[in-house]
Enzyme design. Structure first.
Site, mmCIF file in Angstrom:
data_model
loop_
_atom_site.group_PDB
_atom_site.id
_atom_site.type_symbol
_atom_site.label_atom_id
_atom_site.label_comp_id
_atom_site.label_asym_id
_atom_site.label_seq_id
_atom_site.Cartn_x
_atom_site.Cartn_y
_atom_site.Cartn_z
ATOM 1 N N LYS A 87 -5.971 38.971 19.267
ATOM 2 C CA LYS A 87 -4.905 38.419 20.110
ATOM 3 C C LYS A 87 -3.544 38.779 19.518
ATOM 4 O O LYS A 87 -3.384 38.758 18.286
ATOM 5 C CB LYS A 87 -5.080 36.887 20.175
ATOM 6 C CG LYS A 87 -4.119 36.185 21.129
ATOM 7 C CD LYS A 87 -4.379 34.678 21.185
ATOM 8 C CE LYS A 87 -3.499 33.975 22.196
ATOM 9 N NZ LYS A 87 -3.728 32.519 22.274
ATOM 10 N N SER B 224 -6.405 27.135 24.935
ATOM 11 C CA SER B 224 -6.285 28.585 25.125
ATOM 12 C C SER B 224 -7.452 29.440 24.652
ATOM 13 O O SER B 224 -7.452 30.645 24.907
ATOM 14 C CB SER B 224 -5.012 29.093 24.458
ATOM 15 O OG SER B 224 -3.929 28.815 25.283
ATOM 16 N N SER C 269 -4.100 30.794 27.116
ATOM 17 C CA SER C 269 -3.303 31.980 26.848
ATOM 18 C C SER C 269 -4.104 33.168 26.323
ATOM 19 O O SER C 269 -3.644 34.299 26.425
ATOM 20 C CB SER C 269 -2.200 31.646 25.837
ATOM 21 O OG SER C 269 -2.759 31.250 24.594
HETATM 22 N N1 GLN Z 1 -2.043 25.989 28.522
HETATM 23 C C1 GLN Z 1 -1.527 25.171 27.462
HETATM 24 C C2 GLN Z 1 -0.053 25.402 27.338
HETATM 25 O O1 GLN Z 1 0.465 26.098 28.121
HETATM 26 C C3 GLN Z 1 -2.234 25.485 26.179
HETATM 27 C C4 GLN Z 1 -1.877 26.785 25.597
HETATM 28 C C5 GLN Z 1 -2.586 27.088 24.329
HETATM 29 O O2 GLN Z 1 -3.607 26.482 24.012
HETATM 30 N N2 GLN Z 1 -2.006 27.997 23.551
HETATM 31 O O3 GLN Z 1 0.598 24.926 26.462
#
Ligand code: GLN
Length: 494
Positions: free
Chosen positions: A77, A181, A157
């Protein structure tokens, strides 16, 4: 069978038996990546490096120096800093940033002799649930609904990671999970994703979003691969004071034990809306499967669940606004062009206006607001208290049960562009089942369990108490073994 359809464990065996070389394997993945640009999963390719590492792996395989991931091609990532490799957290503000250091987690993976294929797409600074906030544009889910040809989100994400694993562009990938995410993208792509206990993996060298939530973890094709990759990623790191000095178990060895007597909790607050959807049926099927395996099912209550999302959306932006203060146009990445009379303040303002995307700006504004002197007590401090209540709920429940079973997400993968365009909260709702584990620092895994009425993957989530990764993985392994998910997307993209 195509080599690239295999996971880490199977490839390890082929490599060990010299039925395939690391170089052949790496070339096979490179070919897939080249043919799959439509999926927009890889945003930086490191093929020269990969082939050098593969040649080295081929020299090592079969010797005493061989380690656990020798010759296995992986994707990383873009949130992980990799030395001399462009790393941007999919943000324009980190344009052309090339870190002079390597994150601890990726260093551990290279120490195990894995091969790096490149960097994977993600939401900007890991803020999002659909991969649509990436400065590179969204990664695309290799799965398609039987009802339309719409491009679907691979989740966010870690959308590049989940798409790449599901589309056979790498044998496994790293992800990070601040509010879901790893698990939500895994659920949307039929892959296995684990967020470890907070402190299991070092955060050093991972670009920070919300430091008291962020955890790295693996996204893989199956549970065994997840156990193998998790072991490589885990462990204490003197460079991260929140990483735990707790021995790393051999997770793979834990797999296959029977789960007789396991106490599984179903939280009444985690219910799916739709009456008799396929998702609901699947969950019921999993419950009876667990019972046949000798597990006991209990209804439990986590009464503060409804406050989890609002609490997260105060605390995570607060931490983000502070972490993102460092992007000022002076130290890293993008710097705005200035006019003759511009001041240092103009430099900050222009750089940050140009460099950050809309969602990131929104988080910075919310975070700064809830931390400002007039509102600190009303929002930030209160949210901290609610976070404690949520943690207490889990502590109580884990006195009665060993694991909690929930859906991973309220729905299967949705079309790109279909959510959150008018109201960001619509997008935030996606993480309703995943956020509580981050607030409490608990380990949780998403396991693919079948397809819904549109032919799209569905996942269930297993949440465990601190350091219960072995139990979570073994339970998931038993379920996987009995269910044989085994589905993969039809290749329409190459
Ligand atoms: N979707 C959540 C956010 O936008 C979690 C994102 C994540 O876990 N990095 O903050």
């Amino acid at each position: 069978m195509n080599l690239t359809e295999l996971g880490i464990k199977d490839l390890r065996e082929l490599l060990n038996n010299k039925e395939v070389s690391a170089t052949e394997l790496t070339n096979a993945f490179i070919r897939n990546i080249e043919e799959s640009s439509k999926l927009n999963a890889f945003i930086e390719k490191t093929f020269d490096k990969a082939l050098m590492q593969a040649a080295e792996a081929d020299r090592i395989i079969g010797t005493e120096s061989q380690r656990s991931l020798c010759g296995i091609p992986l994707g990383i990532k873009d949130l992980f800093c990799c030395k001399d490799v462009k790393t941007q957290a999919a943000s324009a503000i980190l344009e052309n940033f090339i870190p002079p250091y390597e994150s601890t987690v990726t260093q551990k993976i290279w120490n195990e002799q894995a091969i790096m294929l490149g960097k994977l797409n993600m939401d900007e600074f890991a803020m999002g649930s659909s991969n649509e906030t990436s400065t590179y544009g969204s990664a695309i889910n290799p799965w398609r609904s039987s009802a339309s040809d719409d491009f679907l989100t691979p989740g966010g994400s870690s959308g590049g990671s989940s798409a790449a694993v599901a589309a056979n562009l790498c044998a496994g990938a790293t992800g990070t999970d601040t509010g879901g995410s790893i698990r939500q993208p895994a659920s949307f792509t039929g892959t296995v994703g684990l967020k470890p206990t907070y402190g299991r993996c070092s955060r050093w060298g991972i670009i920070a979003f919300a430091s008291s939530f962020d955890q790295a973890g693996p996204i893989t094709k199956n549970v065994t691969d997840n156990a193998i990759l998790l072991k490589a990623m885990s462990g204490f790191d003197p460079l991260d004071s929140t990483s735990a000095k707790i021995e790393v178990p051999d997770y793979e060895k834990e797999l296959g034990k029977n789960i007789k007597g396991l106490r599984v909790g179903l939280a009444k607050e985690y219910s799916l809306q739709k009456g008799d959807s396929e998702a609901k049926k699947k969950l019921e099927q999993i419950i009876s499967l667990l019972e046949t395996m000798g597990a006991e099912i209990f209804e439990v209550s986590l009464p503060h669940t409804e406050f989890a999302l609002p609490t997260y959306y105060v605390l995570a932006p607060a931490e983000a606004s502070s972490n993102l203060a460092r992007y000022d146009g002076v130290r890293y990445g993008h710097r705005a062009n200035l006019d003759k009379n511009d001041t240092i303040k103009d430099l900050y303002e222009k750089t940050r206006s140009e460099g950050f995307g809309t969602e990131v700006k929104r988080r910075i504004l919310i975070g700064t607001y809830v931390l400002s002197s007039g509102y600190y007590d009303a929002y930030y401090k209160r949210a901290q208290k609610v976070r404690n209540l949520i943690k207490n709920d889990f502590d109580k429940v884990f006195k009665k049960v060993d694991l909690i079973l929930t859906p991973t997400t309220p729905t299967s993968a949705f079309p790109l562009g279909s959510k959150g365009t008018q109201d960001p909260v619509e997008m935030y709702m996606n993480d309703i089942f995943t956020v509580p584990a981050n607030l409490a620092g608990l380990p949780a895994l998403s396991l693919p369990v079948g397809l819904d009425e549109l032919g799209l993957p569905l996942g269930v989530q297993l949440i465990g108490n601190n350091w219960q990764e072995p139990l979570i993985l073994n339970t998931a392994f038993n379920l996987e073994d009995a269910l044989g998910f085994g589905s993969s997307p039809k290749n329409w993209w190459a």
